[in-house]
Design an enzyme around this catalytic site. Structure first.
Site, short mmCIF file in Angstrom:
data_model
loop_
_atom_site.label_atom_id
_atom_site.label_comp_id
_atom_site.label_asym_id
_atom_site.label_seq_id
_atom_site.Cartn_x
_atom_site.Cartn_y
_atom_site.Cartn_z
CG HIS A 63 0.40 6.21 -2.65
ND1 HIS A 63 -0.28 5.18 -1.56
CD2 HIS A 63 1.51 5.53 -2.93
CE1 HIS A 63 0.35 4.02 -1.66
NE2 HIS A 63 1.50 4.12 -2.30
CG ASP A 111 3.04 0.99 -1.76
OD1 ASP A 111 1.88 1.21 -2.37
OD2 ASP A 111 4.06 0.64 -2.28
#
Length: 287
Positions: free
Chosen positions: A266, A104
Site C-alpha cells: 500500500h 490514499d
C-alpha cells in the site's frame, strides 16, 4: 531527507501547513495519505525534482500542520476544506496552474481539488483510491472486512481510546521499511494526541460529508476535466475489491482514464519509490 528542498510553516486563510518544496520546472503537488506525513515522499520527491517544482505539504489535521479547533466540525476536516488549503498554498507559492498526485486519503483531497477547481489542475494522478461515494456504494463483505477501519475511525471517542493506548503498536511501521528520518517524523505524528484526532477527523468527514459532495457532483454531471491517471498497488487490495480499477474512475472523468499497477504494498512511495517516480514523471511530463 529532501536535500536541496526548503521546509516552511506557511500561514493560509484557514490553516497553517508544514510544507517541503524544491526542484525546478512546472509545479507538482504531492498529497500524502493516512497515517503518514509529507515525509512519506522523501525518496520520490528528489527523483521528480529535476523535472518539476515539487510541493509536499502535511494536509490539515496531519503531521505538524494545524488542526481544526472543533474536532466535531466535520466540514473543517472535509476534503473540500483541504482542497481550499491546497489552492491557497499554491497561490501563496505563486503557482496558478499545477499538477497534483494524491495517495490514499490524499487521493480524495486531490480528487476534490480537481472537481472544485478545474481551472487550476492541469493533470491528476490518483494513487490507491476510488471516490469515497463509489467505495461506500460498492461496500460489501470484502470491503467491510478489509477496510473496517473506515467505520471504526468514524465513531466518536472509541478509536482515540484504542490508538492512544499504544500508537506504535496500532500503526506499525519501522525505520527499516520507511527510512530513519521518515519513521521518526511518522512516530512524532502518531504519538501526538491532537494529530491522531486530526487524522480521525478525515475519516469522520468521509462518512459525514465527503460522499455527499461526491453525490452532488455526480447528480449535477460534474466530472474531472483534466487528464486522469490511476496507479494502484498490486500487493494491496484495490483490484481484489473492484476488479478493473480504471472502470470505476471512468464515469467521473471527461477524458479517457489511464492507469497501471505497481509491484508494491500500500505505501508505494516508500516501498517502490523509483517505480512510482518513473510512472508519475511519464504521466505528468507527457504532452
Amino acid at each position: 531527507m529532501f536535500e536541496g528542498f526548503q521546509l516552511a510553516m506557511i500561514d493560509l486563510p484557514e490553516a497553517t501547513l508544514r510544507v517541503r518544496y524544491g526542484g525546478s520546472g512546472p509545479p507538482l503537488l504531492l498529497l500524502h495519505g493516512h497515517p503518514r506525513t509529507h515525509t512519506t515522499w522523501h525518496q520520490v520527491a528528489p527523483l521528480l525534482a529535476d523535472s518539476f517544482t515539487v510541493i509536499c505539504p502535511d494536509l490539515r489535521g496531519f503531521g505538524q500542520s494545524s488542526k481544526p479547533a472543533d474536532a466535531h466540525d466535520h466540514e473543517a476536516f472535509s476534503k473540500r476544506a483541504k482542497a481550499r488549503d491546497c489552492i491557497a498554498l499554491m497561490d501563496r507559492l505563486g503557482f496558478d496552474k499545477f499538477r497534483v498526485a494524491g495517495h490514499d486519503r490524499g487521493s480524495y483531497a486531490a480528487f476534490r481539488l480537481a472537481l472544485d477547481h478545474p481551472s487550476r489542475v492541469l493533470k491528476l494522478a490518483i494513487l490507491d483510491g476510488v471516490p469515497i461515494l463509489e467505495a461506500l456504494e460498492r461496500c460489501g463483505s470484502r470491503f467491510a472486512s478489509s477496510w473496517w477501519h473506515w467505520f471504526f475511525y468514524a465513531q466518536p471517542d472509541k478509536p482515540e481510546r484504542a490508538i492512544f493506548a499504544d500508537p506504535k503498536a496500532w500503526y506499525g511501521g519501522s525505520a527499516e521499511s520507511m527510512g530513519q528520518e521518515n519513521f521518526e517524523d511518522f512516530q512524532a505524528a502518531i504519538q501526538d494526541p491532537e494529530t491522531v484526532i486530526g487524522m480521525l477527523g478525515d475519516y469522520r468527514a468521509g462518512l459525514a460529508l465527503d460522499h455527499v459532495h461526491d453525490k452532488e457532483d455526480r447528480e449535477a454531471g460534474r466530472r474531472i476535466q483534466c487528464p486522469l491517471h490511476v496507479i494502484w498497488s498490486l500487493k494491496d487490495d484495490l483490484e481484489f475489491l473492484y476488479g478493473d480499477v480504471i472502470s470505476v474512475w471512468q464515469p467521473w472523468a471527461q477524458q479517457k482514464v489511464t492507469g497501471m499497477g505497481i509491484e508494491s504494498g500500500h505505501h508505494m512511495a516508500e516501498e517502490a519509490p523509483a517505480e512510482l517516480a518513473s510512472a508519475l514523471k511519464a504521466f505528468f511530463a507527457a504532452k
